[in-house]
Design a protein around this motif. Sequence first.
Motif, PDB file in Angstrom:
ATOM      1  N   MET A  17     -10.960  -6.033  -4.826  1.00 31.26           N
ATOM      2  CA  MET A  17      -9.798  -5.863  -5.705  1.00 31.26           C
ATOM      3  C   MET A  17      -8.661  -6.797  -5.305  1.00 31.26           C
ATOM      4  SD  MET A  17      -8.520  -4.446  -8.349  1.00 31.26           S
ATOM      5  CE  MET A  17      -9.643  -3.090  -8.691  1.00 31.26           C
ATOM      6  N   ASP A  18      -8.432  -6.932  -3.979  1.00 31.02           N
ATOM      7  CA  ASP A  18      -7.368  -7.816  -3.494  1.00 31.02           C
ATOM      8  C   ASP A  18      -7.635  -9.263  -3.901  1.00 31.02           C
ATOM      9  OD1 ASP A  18      -6.040  -5.718  -2.370  1.00 31.02           O
ATOM     10  OD2 ASP A  18      -6.807  -6.041  -0.344  1.00 31.02           O
ATOM     11  N   ILE A  19      -8.909  -9.668  -3.850  1.00 33.12           N
ATOM     12  CA  ILE A  19      -9.257 -11.035  -4.237  1.00 33.12           C
ATOM     13  C   ILE A  19      -9.000 -11.239  -5.729  1.00 33.12           C
ATOM     14  CG2 ILE A  19     -11.153 -12.682  -4.486  1.00 33.12           C
ATOM     15  CD1 ILE A  19     -12.351 -11.600  -1.935  1.00 33.12           C
ATOM     16  N   LEU A  20      -9.363 -10.237  -6.551  1.00 35.53           N
ATOM     17  CA  LEU A  20      -9.146 -10.368  -7.994  1.00 35.53           C
ATOM     18  C   LEU A  20      -7.666 -10.475  -8.326  1.00 35.53           C
ATOM     19  CD1 LEU A  20     -11.751  -7.813  -9.439  1.00 35.53           C
ATOM     20  CD2 LEU A  20     -11.858 -10.312  -9.486  1.00 35.53           C
ATOM     21  N   ILE A  21      -6.850  -9.684  -7.626  1.00 33.85           N
ATOM     22  CA  ILE A  21      -5.401  -9.760  -7.832  1.00 33.85           C
ATOM     23  C   ILE A  21      -4.876 -11.133  -7.414  1.00 33.85           C
ATOM     24  CG2 ILE A  21      -3.165  -8.844  -7.076  1.00 33.85           C
ATOM     25  CD1 ILE A  21      -4.531  -6.099  -6.823  1.00 33.85           C
ATOM     26  N   GLY A  22      -5.397 -11.614  -6.285  1.00 34.77           N
ATOM     27  CA  GLY A  22      -4.989 -12.931  -5.802  1.00 34.77           C
ATOM     28  C   GLY A  22      -5.359 -14.039  -6.770  1.00 34.77           C
ATOM     29  N   VAL A  23      -6.577 -13.968  -7.314  1.00 33.57           N
ATOM     30  CA  VAL A  23      -7.025 -14.967  -8.295  1.00 33.57           C
ATOM     31  C   VAL A  23      -6.147 -14.914  -9.538  1.00 33.57           C
ATOM     32  CG1 VAL A  23      -8.909 -15.638  -9.825  1.00 33.57           C
ATOM     33  CG2 VAL A  23      -9.406 -15.021  -7.449  1.00 33.57           C
ATOM     34  N   PHE A  24      -5.803 -13.691  -9.964  1.00 40.70           N
ATOM     35  CA  PHE A  24      -4.926 -13.540 -11.135  1.00 40.70           C
ATOM     36  C   PHE A  24      -3.554 -14.152 -10.865  1.00 40.70           C
ATOM     37  CE2 PHE A  24      -1.708 -11.066 -13.477  1.00 40.70           C
ATOM     38  CZ  PHE A  24      -2.111 -11.357 -14.782  1.00 40.70           C
ATOM     39  N   ARG A  25      -3.000 -13.878  -9.670  1.00 44.54           N
ATOM     40  CA  ARG A  25      -1.700 -14.451  -9.314  1.00 44.54           C
ATOM     41  C   ARG A  25      -1.760 -15.980  -9.319  1.00 44.54           C
ATOM     42  NH1 ARG A  25       2.225 -11.606  -6.210  1.00 44.54           N
ATOM     43  NH2 ARG A  25       1.870  -9.364  -6.149  1.00 44.54           N
ATOM     44  N   LEU A  26      -2.853 -16.544  -8.778  1.00 48.89           N
ATOM     45  CA  LEU A  26      -2.998 -18.000  -8.748  1.00 48.89           C
ATOM     46  C   LEU A  26      -3.105 -18.551 -10.171  1.00 48.89           C
ATOM     47  CD1 LEU A  26      -3.417 -20.665  -7.247  1.00 48.89           C
ATOM     48  CD2 LEU A  26      -5.857 -20.120  -7.095  1.00 48.89           C
ATOM     49  N   ALA A  27      -3.876 -17.875 -11.019  1.00 48.87           N
ATOM     50  CA  ALA A  27      -4.050 -18.345 -12.400  1.00 48.87           C
ATOM     51  C   ALA A  27      -2.715 -18.353 -13.148  1.00 48.87           C
ATOM     52  CB  ALA A  27      -5.062 -17.458 -13.125  1.00 48.87           C
ATOM     53  N   VAL A  28      -1.935 -17.278 -12.982  1.00 49.12           N
ATOM     54  CA  VAL A  28      -0.622 -17.216 -13.635  1.00 49.12           C
ATOM     55  C   VAL A  28       0.288 -18.322 -13.087  1.00 49.12           C
ATOM     56  CG1 VAL A  28       1.462 -15.821 -13.957  1.00 49.12           C
ATOM     57  CG2 VAL A  28      -0.799 -14.751 -14.114  1.00 49.12           C
ATOM     58  N   SER A  29       0.210 -18.552 -11.780  1.00 54.15           N
ATOM     59  CA  SER A  29       1.030 -19.597 -11.156  1.00 54.15           C
ATOM     60  C   SER A  29       0.688 -20.976 -11.712  1.00 54.15           C
ATOM     61  CB  SER A  29       0.828 -19.583  -9.634  1.00 54.15           C
ATOM     62  OG  SER A  29       1.208 -18.346  -9.073  1.00 54.15           O
ATOM     63  N   ILE A  30      -0.599 -21.242 -11.912  1.00 54.16           N
ATOM     64  CA  ILE A  30      -1.027 -22.527 -12.461  1.00 54.16           C
ATOM     65  C   ILE A  30      -0.499 -22.709 -13.883  1.00 54.16           C
ATOM     66  CG2 ILE A  30      -3.051 -23.867 -13.207  1.00 54.16           C
ATOM     67  CD1 ILE A  30      -4.573 -22.567 -10.841  1.00 54.16           C
ATOM     68  N   VAL A  31      -0.567 -21.647 -14.671  1.00 55.97           N
ATOM     69  CA  VAL A  31      -0.052 -21.720 -16.047  1.00 55.97           C
ATOM     70  C   VAL A  31       1.445 -21.997 -16.042  1.00 55.97           C
ATOM     71  CG1 VAL A  31       0.358 -20.394 -18.156  1.00 55.97           C
ATOM     72  CG2 VAL A  31      -1.856 -20.241 -17.010  1.00 55.97           C
ATOM     73  N   ILE A  32       2.189 -21.301 -15.169  1.00 54.07           N
ATOM     74  CA  ILE A  32       3.637 -21.516 -15.076  1.00 54.07           C
ATOM     75  C   ILE A  32       3.944 -22.958 -14.665  1.00 54.07           C
ATOM     76  CG2 ILE A  32       5.718 -20.910 -13.764  1.00 54.07           C
ATOM     77  CD1 ILE A  32       4.625 -18.036 -13.633  1.00 54.07           C
ATOM     78  N   ALA A  33       3.208 -23.453 -13.665  1.00 50.96           N
ATOM     79  CA  ALA A  33       3.420 -24.830 -13.200  1.00 50.96           C
ATOM     80  C   ALA A  33       3.112 -25.825 -14.311  1.00 50.96           C
ATOM     81  CB  ALA A  33       2.553 -25.111 -11.981  1.00 50.96           C
ATOM     82  N   PHE A  34       2.036 -25.572 -15.040  1.00 50.95           N
ATOM     83  CA  PHE A  34       1.644 -26.477 -16.128  1.00 50.95           C
ATOM     84  C   PHE A  34       2.726 -26.522 -17.205  1.00 50.95           C
ATOM     85  CE2 PHE A  34      -0.654 -27.186 -20.193  1.00 50.95           C
ATOM     86  CZ  PHE A  34      -1.105 -28.473 -19.941  1.00 50.95           C
ATOM     87  N   ILE A  35       3.266 -25.349 -17.564  1.00 50.53           N
ATOM     88  CA  ILE A  35       4.335 -25.290 -18.565  1.00 50.53           C
ATOM     89  C   ILE A  35       5.595 -25.990 -18.047  1.00 50.53           C
ATOM     90  CG2 ILE A  35       5.896 -23.739 -19.820  1.00 50.53           C
ATOM     91  CD1 ILE A  35       3.570 -21.704 -19.895  1.00 50.53           C
ATOM     92  N   ALA A  36       5.929 -25.744 -16.771  1.00 50.54           N
ATOM     93  CA  ALA A  36       7.098 -26.396 -16.172  1.00 50.54           C
ATOM     94  C   ALA A  36       6.939 -27.914 -16.187  1.00 50.54           C
ATOM     95  CB  ALA A  36       7.305 -25.895 -14.744  1.00 50.54           C
ATOM     96  N   GLY A  37       5.721 -28.389 -15.896  1.00 50.56           N
ATOM     97  CA  GLY A  37       5.461 -29.823 -15.937  1.00 50.56           C
ATOM     98  C   GLY A  37       5.649 -30.404 -17.327  1.00 50.56           C
ATOM     99  N   LYS A  38       5.191 -29.673 -18.343  1.00 51.72           N
ATOM    100  CA  LYS A  38       5.350 -30.121 -19.727  1.00 51.72           C
ATOM    101  C   LYS A  38       6.827 -30.198 -20.115  1.00 51.72           C
ATOM    102  CE  LYS A  38       1.172 -30.781 -21.354  1.00 51.72           C
ATOM    103  NZ  LYS A  38       0.761 -32.117 -21.849  1.00 51.72           N
ATOM    104  N   LEU A  39       7.612 -29.180 -19.681  1.00 50.71           N
ATOM    105  CA  LEU A  39       9.036 -29.169 -20.001  1.00 50.71           C
ATOM    106  C   LEU A  39       9.767 -30.320 -19.315  1.00 50.71           C
ATOM    107  CD1 LEU A  39       9.775 -25.320 -19.796  1.00 50.71           C
ATOM    108  CD2 LEU A  39       9.563 -26.728 -21.859  1.00 50.71           C
ATOM    109  N   ILE A  40       9.424 -30.551 -18.037  1.00 46.19           N
ATOM    110  CA  ILE A  40      10.055 -31.656 -17.304  1.00 46.19           C
ATOM    111  C   ILE A  40       9.707 -32.993 -17.930  1.00 46.19           C
ATOM    112  CG2 ILE A  40       9.879 -32.977 -15.142  1.00 46.19           C
ATOM    113  CD1 ILE A  40      11.790 -30.747 -14.803  1.00 46.19           C
ATOM    114  N   SER A  41       8.466 -33.134 -18.394  1.00 51.55           N
ATOM    115  CA  SER A  41       8.040 -34.399 -19.001  1.00 51.55           C
ATOM    116  C   SER A  41       8.810 -34.701 -20.282  1.00 51.55           C
ATOM    117  CB  SER A  41       6.533 -34.381 -19.274  1.00 51.55           C
ATOM    118  OG  SER A  41       6.206 -33.437 -20.296  1.00 51.55           O
ATOM    119  N   LYS A  42       9.325 -33.653 -20.945  1.00 48.84           N
ATOM    120  CA  LYS A  42      10.142 -33.856 -22.146  1.00 48.84           C
ATOM    121  C   LYS A  42      11.435 -34.592 -21.808  1.00 48.84           C
ATOM    122  CE  LYS A  42       7.438 -31.500 -24.973  1.00 48.84           C
ATOM    123  NZ  LYS A  42       6.667 -32.172 -26.045  1.00 48.84           N
TER     124      LYS A  42
END
Length: 422
Positions: free
Chosen positions: A1-26
Motif C-alpha cells: 500500500m505504501d508503494i502504491l501511495i508513493g507511486v501515486f504521489r510521484l505520478a501527480v508530481s510529474i503531472v504538476i511539473a509537466f504543467i509548470a514547464g508548459k506554463l513557463i515555456s509560454k
Amino acid sequence: MDILIGVFRLAVSIVIAFIAGKLISKLKLPSILGWLIAGMMIGPHALNLLDSSVLDSQWFEVTESILECTFGLMIGTELIWSQMKKAGPQILLTTITESLGTFLIVSLVFGLIFWATGVPVYLALLFGGIALATAPAPSLSVVNDLKTDGPVTKTLIPMAALDDLVGALVFFLVIAFVSAHLSAAGIPVSMVLFLVFLPVVIGAIIGFITGKMLRRTKKPGTTLAVMLLMLLASAGIGFAINHMLPTQVLNFMLIGMSYSTVFANMITEKQLNDMMKVMNPVIGFAMVVVILNLAAPLDYHLIADAGIFTAVYILSRAIGKYAGAYFGASITHAPETVKKYLGFTLLPHSGVSLVFTGIAVSVLSGSAPECVPIIQGTIAAAAVINEIIAVFMAKKGFEWAGELHKAKGGISFDPGRTAKAQ
C-alpha cells in the motif's frame, strides 16, 4: 500500500511539473525552470507531496537510477566517433581547462578567505572540488526544449559526459588528500580511479555486447527490445555494485552514456534513428523525473538565509567556468560563439554538487565536525540560487550564440507530438 501511495504521489508530481514547464515555456523560458520550481514547491521543504518517504524509498531509488541511465542515452547516441574525431582534442582540452580552471579559482578565493578568517584552509580544496562539477541535465534539457543546434550545442553534448569524469576524478583525489590530512581512513588512489571509471567500464562492456546483438537483429521492434533489456541489465549491475560500496557514488548517467556510445557506434544509422524515434519521448519523461529528484530536496528557505560564502561560491564558480571554457576554446581555435558563450551553458550544478557535499560531510563529520555547517550550508543555499540563475543563463548563452530553434527535432513525452531524433 505504501508503494502504491508513493507511486501515486510521484505520478501527480510529474503531472504538476509537466504543467509548470508548459506554463513557463509560454513566457519563452526553458521548461526546466518550471520543473525545478515545481520540484522545490512539492518537495519535503514545502507542500511535501513528493516527500522523503518517496525520495528515500528503494523502489524510487531503483526507478530513478534506471531513468538516469535512460537519460544518458541522449548523450551517448550523439557521440558518434566518425563525427567527433575532428573535434575530439578541442573538446577534451576545453573540458580540462574549464574544470581545472574552476577548481583553481574557487579553491584560491576560499583559501584566502579561510586563511584570513581562521577557518581550516584545506576546506577550500573541498569547495573547489565540489564546484568544478557540472550537472548536465539542466543545460541538455534546454538544448531539447528550445531545439538548439550549432557549435556551442555540438561542443556541450560530448563535454557533458567528459566533464563528469574530470569532475569526479579531481573531487575524489581531493577527498583522498583531505582524508589523509585528517588522519581518517584514507582513500587509496586505486579506489579513486576505480570509483571514477567504473560506471564507464560497466556501460562500455554491456554496450559492446548489445552492439554485437543488435548487428544480428533485423526488425525495429527486436532492436528496441534488445536495447531496452540490456539497458536494464547495465542499470541493475550498477545498482548492485553501488550497494556494495560504503557510499553510493556511481553515476548512472555515465553508465547509460557509455553504454549507448558503444552500441551507437556499432550499428547502422537507420537502426539508431529508428530506435531513437521511439526512445526520445521516454528520454523526455526520464528528464522530468531526474530534474524532480534534483529539485525536491532543495530548500527554498535557504535563499533568505544565504550568506557571503554562498555569494562568493556562486560568483567564483561562474568566473571559473566561463574563464576556463573561454581559455580552452581560444587555444584550440574553436568558433567565436563557443569562446564567448559555452561557459554560460556550464553553470548548472546542483545535483552533482549535493552528492559531492554529502561525501565531503561524511569525511569531515568525524574529525572536523565544526567544518560541516560551513560546507553544508553554503553548498545547499548555492544549489537553490544557482540552479535558477544557471538555467536562465544557459538559455541566454544559446540565444546569444544564435542557436535557438535551429534543430529539426527535439525530445518530448507529450503524446500529441511526434518526437524526432536530432
